[in-house]
Structures are given as C-alpha cells and as structure tokens.
Scaffold this motif. Structure first.
Motif, PDB file in Angstrom:
ATOM      1  N   ASP A 148       0.700  -1.487   0.067  1.00 19.84           N
ATOM      2  CA  ASP A 148      -0.289  -0.406   0.197  1.00 19.84           C
ATOM      3  C   ASP A 148       0.505   1.163   0.658  1.00 19.84           C
ATOM      4  O   ASP A 148       2.016   1.444   0.907  1.00 19.84           O
ATOM      5  CB  ASP A 148      -1.033  -0.215   1.147  1.00 19.84           C
ATOM      6  CG  ASP A 148      -1.832   1.165   1.256  1.00 19.84           C
ATOM      7  OD1 ASP A 148      -1.976   1.804   0.096  1.00 19.84           O
ATOM      8  OD2 ASP A 148      -2.171   1.249   2.202  1.00 19.84           O
ATOM      9  N   GLY A 149       0.798   1.748  -1.295  1.00 21.36           N
ATOM     10  CA  GLY A 149       1.767   2.508  -0.820  1.00 21.36           C
ATOM     11  C   GLY A 149       3.133   3.262  -1.610  1.00 21.36           C
ATOM     12  O   GLY A 149       4.059   3.337  -1.834  1.00 21.36           O
ATOM     13  N   ARG A 150       3.655   1.832  -1.241  1.00 17.75           N
ATOM     14  CA  ARG A 150       4.694   1.523  -1.735  1.00 17.75           C
ATOM     15  C   ARG A 150       5.326   0.702  -2.761  1.00 17.75           C
ATOM     16  O   ARG A 150       6.341  -0.525  -2.297  1.00 17.75           O
ATOM     17  CB  ARG A 150       5.521   0.980  -0.589  1.00 17.75           C
ATOM     18  CG  ARG A 150       6.085   2.935   0.433  1.00 17.75           C
ATOM     19  CD  ARG A 150       7.018   2.467   0.944  1.00 17.75           C
ATOM     20  NE  ARG A 150       8.084   4.386   1.015  1.00 17.75           N
ATOM     21  CZ  ARG A 150       9.063   4.727   1.627  1.00 17.75           C
ATOM     22  NH1 ARG A 150       9.320   3.487   1.979  1.00 17.75           N
ATOM     23  NH2 ARG A 150       9.035   5.710   2.226  1.00 17.75           N
ATOM     24  N   LYS A 151       4.260   0.098  -4.193  1.00 14.10           N
ATOM     25  CA  LYS A 151       5.269  -0.906  -4.672  1.00 14.10           C
ATOM     26  C   LYS A 151       5.791  -0.984  -5.012  1.00 14.10           C
ATOM     27  O   LYS A 151       6.802  -0.291  -5.708  1.00 14.10           O
ATOM     28  CB  LYS A 151       3.809  -1.149  -5.926  1.00 14.10           C
ATOM     29  CG  LYS A 151       2.088  -0.980  -5.941  1.00 14.10           C
ATOM     30  CD  LYS A 151       1.570  -0.643  -6.591  1.00 14.10           C
ATOM     31  CE  LYS A 151      -0.535  -0.769  -6.450  1.00 14.10           C
ATOM     32  NZ  LYS A 151      -0.283  -0.850  -4.664  1.00 14.10           N
ATOM     33  N   ALA A 152       6.792  -1.748  -5.497  1.00 15.17           N
ATOM     34  CA  ALA A 152       8.265  -2.115  -5.880  1.00 15.17           C
ATOM     35  C   ALA A 152       8.076  -3.288  -6.545  1.00 15.17           C
ATOM     36  O   ALA A 152       7.734  -4.849  -6.839  1.00 15.17           O
ATOM     37  CB  ALA A 152       9.371  -2.607  -4.586  1.00 15.17           C
TER      38      ALA A 152
END
Length: 192
Positions: A148-152
């Motif tokens: 959530d909010g920091r896909k990588a």
C-alpha cells in the motif's frame, strides 16, 4: 494453485558452529529454541550475542539454529555500515572474503576473519513449487511486491530449490522498510 508466495523479513542474525557456541555460552551448551521459522528445521533461539565492528556494536543479535558448519553473520547494509563492516551482498554460505567482526557472548568471545554478509534476496522453493512457477535453482528473477503506497519490483532475486525448503521469499530489514512491508506481504515473479 496460487503463483504467489509469502515475503518474509529476515532481521539481523547469526548462525554459529558448535565450537563457537560453546566458546560464547559455555562448554556443552545447546541452543534453546524460542520459535520455529518458516523453513523446516530452522528456528530462532533464546540466545543473543553482541556483534562488534570497528565503529560500534549491535547488541541482542539473535542466533538461528540449528548449529552450522561455519559461523555466519547476516546484517542489513545499514547495520553493516553503521558498525563499520564492509559486508558484501552474498548468498548464505558464500562467505569467502566477506566481512570480519568480533562476537561476544556471556561466557566468551570469538573473532571471525570472514563471514559477515548482507544476504542476497532469495526465494525458497520445493522442486514442485519451482516447476509450477517455471523457474529452476539459481535462476535470477524479478519479484513484484504489491504494498500500500510503496509498490516495488525487486530484481536480482535468486531462486533456491530444495526438497528441504518451504515456499517463501526472504528480504532484509532495509528492503522491508523501503516497501513498508506488512506481515502478510505476498510476492509474484514477473518478467520484464
């Protein structure tokens, strides 16, 4: 079957030989299991040590069992830099020419001339899991983490295949913090 796998955070820890365990904790000492880990036969121990580098030290570092044939310290890159150790990114067991440190236990201390590494991110798979995912031992893959909010998407992930493994990916605390990894984070191999 799902093509996803759990992604676990592997915090700083040490693997020790029986000889080193007895120097650190006393003659005849055996590891005390605290809890089982996801990989069969592996466990976190009650025993803790202090890792000493040229700049400072890290207290309370957990030992993982069972005992091994070589002592190895696994730190995050941040940990290693903070205590002044040049620790290369390596697969577990590949310690030739790696970092050195002192390890202090309640009954003694040891100096290791090599054995401090930053663990290369990796996926443990059984042969059946590897076949299902279309990979083989030592393949290097990309893994998508949908946080959530920091896909990588993480590259340079080594695939490790053995009947002794359980399906799980391991990243260190730096990588986990970078993606704000929740406890139930799932990963998926992707092609780029």
């Amino acid at each position: 079957m799902s093509k996803k796998f759990i992604v676990e955070t592997s915090a700083r820890h040490i693997h020790v030989t029986q000889e080193h365990l007895e120097i650190l904790f006393g003659k005849g000492h055996e590891l005390t299991k605290k809890k089982d880990l996801s990989q069969p036969g592996q466990f976190a121990c009650e025993e803790r040590v202090t890792i000493v580098g040229p700049k400072k030290e890290l207290a309370g570092v957990s030992i993982l069992g069972p005992v091994r044939s070589a002592t190895q310290v696994e730190l995050s890159a941040t940990d290693a830099r903070s205590i002044g150790i040049a620790a290369p990114i390596r697969e577990s067991g590949d310690v030739a020419g790696s970092g050195a440190c002192k390890v202090i236990g309640p009954c003694g201390e040891i100096e290791i001339s090599e054995g401090v590494i930053v663990a290369k991110r990796h996926i443990h798979l059984t042969p059946a899991d590897a076949e299902e995912l279309g990979v083989k031992d030592k393949d290097i893959v990309w893994v998508k983490l949908d946080t959530d909010g920091r896909k990588a998407i993480l590259g340079d992930v080594v695939v490790r295949v053995s009947e002794k493994f359980a399906r799980a990916m391991h990243i260190d605390t730096d990588e986990s913090n970078a993606v704000s990894a929740p406890r139930d984070l799932m990963g998926e191999i992707v092609e780029l």
